[in-house]
Write a protein that holds these residues in place. Structure first.
Motif, PDB file in Angstrom:
ATOM      1  N   PRO A  96      12.473  -9.935  17.206  1.00 26.95           N
ATOM      2  CA  PRO A  96      13.758 -10.385  17.772  1.00 26.95           C
ATOM      3  C   PRO A  96      14.727  -9.239  18.021  1.00 26.95           C
ATOM      4  O   PRO A  96      15.750  -9.095  17.374  1.00 26.95           O
ATOM      5  CB  PRO A  96      14.287 -11.343  16.703  1.00 26.95           C
ATOM      6  N   HIS A  97      14.380  -8.401  18.983  1.00 24.87           N
ATOM      7  CA  HIS A  97      15.204  -7.252  19.340  1.00 24.87           C
ATOM      8  C   HIS A  97      15.738  -7.490  20.742  1.00 24.87           C
ATOM      9  O   HIS A  97      14.980  -7.720  21.673  1.00 24.87           O
ATOM     10  CB  HIS A  97      14.361  -5.972  19.309  1.00 24.87           C
ATOM     11  N   ARG A  98      17.034  -7.459  20.915  1.00 24.76           N
ATOM     12  CA  ARG A  98      17.640  -7.912  22.163  1.00 24.76           C
ATOM     13  C   ARG A  98      18.070  -6.783  23.103  1.00 24.76           C
ATOM     14  O   ARG A  98      18.643  -7.017  24.144  1.00 24.76           O
ATOM     15  CB  ARG A  98      18.878  -8.776  21.851  1.00 24.76           C
ATOM     16  N   ASP A  99      17.828  -5.550  22.746  1.00 25.73           N
ATOM     17  CA  ASP A  99      18.266  -4.420  23.563  1.00 25.73           C
ATOM     18  C   ASP A  99      17.393  -4.325  24.811  1.00 25.73           C
ATOM     19  O   ASP A  99      16.226  -3.982  24.740  1.00 25.73           O
ATOM     20  CB  ASP A  99      18.170  -3.125  22.749  1.00 25.73           C
ATOM     21  N   LYS A 100      17.960  -4.629  25.970  1.00 24.26           N
ATOM     22  CA  LYS A 100      17.162  -4.654  27.196  1.00 24.26           C
ATOM     23  C   LYS A 100      16.624  -3.281  27.571  1.00 24.26           C
ATOM     24  O   LYS A 100      15.647  -3.179  28.300  1.00 24.26           O
ATOM     25  CB  LYS A 100      17.993  -5.228  28.349  1.00 24.26           C
ATOM     26  N   SER A 101      17.255  -2.221  27.073  1.00 23.25           N
ATOM     27  CA  SER A 101      16.756  -0.886  27.400  1.00 23.25           C
ATOM     28  C   SER A 101      15.367  -0.659  26.824  1.00 23.25           C
ATOM     29  O   SER A 101      14.634   0.217  27.272  1.00 23.25           O
ATOM     30  CB  SER A 101      17.711   0.180  26.868  1.00 23.25           C
ATOM     31  N   ALA A 102      14.993  -1.463  25.828  1.00 22.93           N
ATOM     32  CA  ALA A 102      13.681  -1.307  25.214  1.00 22.93           C
ATOM     33  C   ALA A 102      12.599  -2.055  25.979  1.00 22.93           C
ATOM     34  O   ALA A 102      11.414  -1.880  25.719  1.00 22.93           O
ATOM     35  CB  ALA A 102      13.719  -1.800  23.767  1.00 22.93           C
ATOM     36  N   ARG A 129       5.988  -0.323  14.749  1.00 22.12           N
ATOM     37  CA  ARG A 129       5.719   0.562  13.609  1.00 22.12           C
ATOM     38  C   ARG A 129       6.866   0.623  12.611  1.00 22.12           C
ATOM     39  O   ARG A 129       6.654   0.642  11.400  1.00 22.12           O
ATOM     40  CB  ARG A 129       5.394   1.970  14.110  1.00 22.12           C
ATOM     41  N   LYS A 130       8.102   0.637  13.098  1.00 26.22           N
ATOM     42  CA  LYS A 130       9.247   0.791  12.196  1.00 26.22           C
ATOM     43  C   LYS A 130       9.953  -0.531  11.897  1.00 26.22           C
ATOM     44  O   LYS A 130      11.006  -0.536  11.248  1.00 26.22           O
ATOM     45  CB  LYS A 130      10.242   1.793  12.788  1.00 26.22           C
ATOM     46  N   ALA A 131       9.408  -1.629  12.352  1.00 26.70           N
ATOM     47  CA  ALA A 131      10.050  -2.927  12.130  1.00 26.70           C
ATOM     48  C   ALA A 131       9.841  -3.383  10.693  1.00 26.70           C
ATOM     49  O   ALA A 131       8.853  -3.021  10.043  1.00 26.70           O
ATOM     50  CB  ALA A 131       9.476  -3.964  13.082  1.00 26.70           C
ATOM     51  N   PRO A 132      10.774  -4.184  10.165  1.00 29.30           N
ATOM     52  CA  PRO A 132      10.571  -4.725   8.822  1.00 29.30           C
ATOM     53  C   PRO A 132       9.415  -5.718   8.811  1.00 29.30           C
ATOM     54  O   PRO A 132       9.028  -6.255   9.861  1.00 29.30           O
ATOM     55  CB  PRO A 132      11.900  -5.426   8.527  1.00 29.30           C
ATOM     56  N   CYS A 133       8.882  -5.971   7.641  1.00 22.36           N
ATOM     57  CA  CYS A 133       7.856  -6.992   7.501  1.00 22.36           C
ATOM     58  C   CYS A 133       8.470  -8.366   7.780  1.00 22.36           C
ATOM     59  O   CYS A 133       9.676  -8.563   7.646  1.00 22.36           O
ATOM     60  CB  CYS A 133       7.276  -6.984   6.087  1.00 22.36           C
ATOM     61  N   VAL A 134       7.654  -9.305   8.162  1.00 25.39           N
ATOM     62  CA  VAL A 134       8.116 -10.679   8.303  1.00 25.39           C
ATOM     63  C   VAL A 134       8.570 -11.175   6.929  1.00 25.39           C
ATOM     64  O   VAL A 134       7.908 -10.927   5.917  1.00 25.39           O
ATOM     65  CB  VAL A 134       6.998 -11.576   8.859  1.00 25.39           C
ATOM     66  N   ALA A 135       9.697 -11.858   6.884  1.00 26.86           N
ATOM     67  CA  ALA A 135      10.237 -12.347   5.619  1.00 26.86           C
ATOM     68  C   ALA A 135       9.251 -13.295   4.947  1.00 26.86           C
ATOM     69  O   ALA A 135       8.606 -14.108   5.604  1.00 26.86           O
ATOM     70  CB  ALA A 135      11.573 -13.051   5.857  1.00 26.86           C
ATOM     71  N   GLY A 136       9.152 -13.173   3.636  1.00 26.77           N
ATOM     72  CA  GLY A 136       8.244 -14.030   2.890  1.00 26.77           C
ATOM     73  C   GLY A 136       7.338 -13.208   2.008  1.00 26.77           C
ATOM     74  O   GLY A 136       7.795 -12.267   1.341  1.00 26.77           O
ATOM     75  N   PRO A 145       2.954  -7.948   2.234  1.00 26.57           N
ATOM     76  CA  PRO A 145       1.571  -7.590   2.600  1.00 26.57           C
ATOM     77  C   PRO A 145       0.917  -6.740   1.514  1.00 26.57           C
ATOM     78  O   PRO A 145       1.575  -5.988   0.796  1.00 26.57           O
ATOM     79  CB  PRO A 145       1.743  -6.810   3.908  1.00 26.57           C
ATOM     80  N   GLY A 146      -0.406  -6.866   1.433  1.00 32.13           N
ATOM     81  CA  GLY A 146      -1.139  -6.071   0.461  1.00 32.13           C
ATOM     82  C   GLY A 146      -1.193  -4.610   0.853  1.00 32.13           C
ATOM     83  O   GLY A 146      -1.115  -3.714   0.014  1.00 32.13           O
ATOM     84  N   TYR A 147      -1.316  -4.358   2.160  1.00 36.26           N
ATOM     85  CA  TYR A 147      -1.314  -2.991   2.671  1.00 36.26           C
ATOM     86  C   TYR A 147      -1.068  -3.042   4.166  1.00 36.26           C
ATOM     87  O   TYR A 147      -1.028  -4.119   4.764  1.00 36.26           O
ATOM     88  CB  TYR A 147      -2.627  -2.263   2.355  1.00 36.26           C
ATOM     89  N   ALA A 148      -0.896  -1.880   4.787  1.00 33.03           N
ATOM     90  CA  ALA A 148      -0.639  -1.796   6.221  1.00 33.03           C
ATOM     91  C   ALA A 148      -1.458  -0.666   6.821  1.00 33.03           C
ATOM     92  O   ALA A 148      -1.712   0.357   6.176  1.00 33.03           O
ATOM     93  CB  ALA A 148       0.841  -1.578   6.491  1.00 33.03           C
ATOM     94  N   LEU A 149      -1.871  -0.861   8.060  1.00 33.13           N
ATOM     95  CA  LEU A 149      -2.511   0.182   8.858  1.00 33.13           C
ATOM     96  C   LEU A 149      -1.513   0.571   9.940  1.00 33.13           C
ATOM     97  O   LEU A 149      -1.079  -0.284  10.717  1.00 33.13           O
ATOM     98  CB  LEU A 149      -3.808  -0.326   9.479  1.00 33.13           C
ATOM     99  N   GLU A 150      -1.163   1.835   9.988  1.00 30.06           N
ATOM    100  CA  GLU A 150      -0.083   2.263  10.869  1.00 30.06           C
ATOM    101  C   GLU A 150      -0.579   3.181  11.967  1.00 30.06           C
ATOM    102  O   GLU A 150      -1.324   4.128  11.727  1.00 30.06           O
ATOM    103  CB  GLU A 150       0.991   2.982  10.039  1.00 30.06           C
ATOM    104  N   GLY A 151      -0.169   2.874  13.225  1.00 27.66           N
ATOM    105  CA  GLY A 151      -0.490   3.709  14.368  1.00 27.66           C
ATOM    106  C   GLY A 151       0.757   4.378  14.908  1.00 27.66           C
ATOM    107  O   GLY A 151       1.790   4.425  14.250  1.00 27.66           O
ATOM    108  N   LYS A 152       0.669   4.872  16.150  1.00 24.95           N
ATOM    109  CA  LYS A 152       1.794   5.602  16.735  1.00 24.95           C
ATOM    110  C   LYS A 152       2.965   4.694  17.058  1.00 24.95           C
ATOM    111  O   LYS A 152       4.120   5.071  16.871  1.00 24.95           O
ATOM    112  CB  LYS A 152       1.333   6.336  17.999  1.00 24.95           C
ATOM    113  N   SER A 183       2.702   0.929  16.619  1.00 20.19           N
ATOM    114  CA  SER A 183       2.629  -0.363  15.940  1.00 20.19           C
ATOM    115  C   SER A 183       1.868  -0.215  14.633  1.00 20.19           C
ATOM    116  O   SER A 183       1.253   0.814  14.358  1.00 20.19           O
ATOM    117  CB  SER A 183       1.949  -1.400  16.833  1.00 20.19           C
ATOM    118  N   ARG A 184       1.937  -1.271  13.847  1.00 20.39           N
ATOM    119  CA  ARG A 184       1.183  -1.291  12.592  1.00 20.39           C
ATOM    120  C   ARG A 184       0.657  -2.705  12.362  1.00 20.39           C
ATOM    121  O   ARG A 184       1.105  -3.665  12.981  1.00 20.39           O
ATOM    122  CB  ARG A 184       2.051  -0.843  11.420  1.00 20.39           C
ATOM    123  N   PHE A 185      -0.306  -2.806  11.453  1.00 20.09           N
ATOM    124  CA  PHE A 185      -0.868  -4.095  11.093  1.00 20.09           C
ATOM    125  C   PHE A 185      -0.629  -4.322   9.604  1.00 20.09           C
ATOM    126  O   PHE A 185      -1.154  -3.577   8.764  1.00 20.09           O
ATOM    127  CB  PHE A 185      -2.367  -4.139  11.405  1.00 20.09           C
TER     128      PHE A 185
END
Length: 255
Positions: A178-184, A224-231, A234-241, A243-245
């Motif tokens: 939920p990021h509203r900056d149209k420049s992105a 990649r830099k977004a917060p985790c979904v509330a709740g 996660p047990g762990y994360a795989l991070e790329g340039k 995005s991340r999982f």
């Protein structure tokens, strides 16, 4: 869809009847002022941004373009998304993609041998995806891959809470941040997504329903830099340039 105005158009007379049928199915007009046009033509179904200076139309194409390049040169089971969902020698989990969008990630996983159920709740996006799947079945090179994918239009949270079948081993989520900056919003696809879908403000409920249904793990794709979904954490994360999982393991996937 908030206040976004969409009309249905036929790009040639031969598609007029199909356009009328689609407009009725989606309860959309075939004329008048609009922000986007859902167009039927020789290349299939596409969504065209009608803003002056907008780029080309958005459509689902599993046969050519980026999908073909990734299918041929994408890195196979070494891709980060493959590792995130637990693909390994002898393991091809059943996967529910509960935020299917244009189906790109699902197609990659189906190509790697997984069986996929796709849920898309936005009717226009579901129509674009269904059209792409139908056209993909006509191509000899990708028909087997498309055969591993089935689409369920509808609300993912409700469908997961009342799931009538054998639960999927893995549930994959890629909620709109939920990021509203149209420049992105650089890509034309993102403008369409934002206008038609908006942000997935119910992502916490989506995650909760997924964790209750999946037998082995839930995977959430995030910027990649977004917060985790509330709740749940996660047990762990795989991070790329870019995005991340975030991986929420429940049980080990074994051959």
């Amino acid at each position: 869809m908030s206040d976004t105005r969409v009309r249905v158009e036929a790009l040639a007379d031969e598609f007029a009847e199909d356009a009328r049928r689609l407009a009725a199915e989606l309860s959309l007009p075939q004329g008048g002022d609009a922000d986007f046009a859902l167009q039927l033509g020789p290349l299939g179904l596409q969504c065209q941004d009608l803003e002056p200076g907008a780029g080309g139309a958005v459509r689902v194409d599993f046969v050519g373009g980026a999908a073909a390049h990734r299918r041929l040169y994408g890195g196979g089971s070494g891709q980060m998304i493959a590792k995130a969902v637990g693909i390994q020698p002898g393991v091809r989990p059943s996967i529910l993609d509960a935020t299917a969008g244009l189906g790109r990630d699902a197609f990659v996983l189906a190509q790697l041998g997984c069986s996929l159920t796709l849920i898309e709740r936005q009717p226009l996006m579901a129509a674009l995806l269904a059209d792409g799947l139908c056209r993909g079945l006509l191509d000899a090179d990708v028909a087997l891959i498309i055969g591993r994918m089935r689409l369920l239009p509808g609300d993912a949270i409700g469908l997961m809470r009342a799931w009538p079948e054998e639960p999927p081993q893995v549930i994959y989520l890629d909620p709109m941040f939920p990021h509203r900056d149209k420049s992105a919003l650089v890509k034309k696809e993102m403008r369409v997504f934002r206008a038609l879908v908006g942000g997935d403000d119910d992502a916490p409920a989506l995650l909760e329903a997924a964790l209750a249904l999946a037998t082995h793990r839930v995977v959430v794709k995030r910027p990649r830099k977004a917060p985790c979904v509330a709740g749940a954490t996660p047990g762990y994360a795989l991070e790329g340039k870019s995005s991340r999982f975030d991986v929420y393991p429940k049980k080990s996937l074994k051959p």
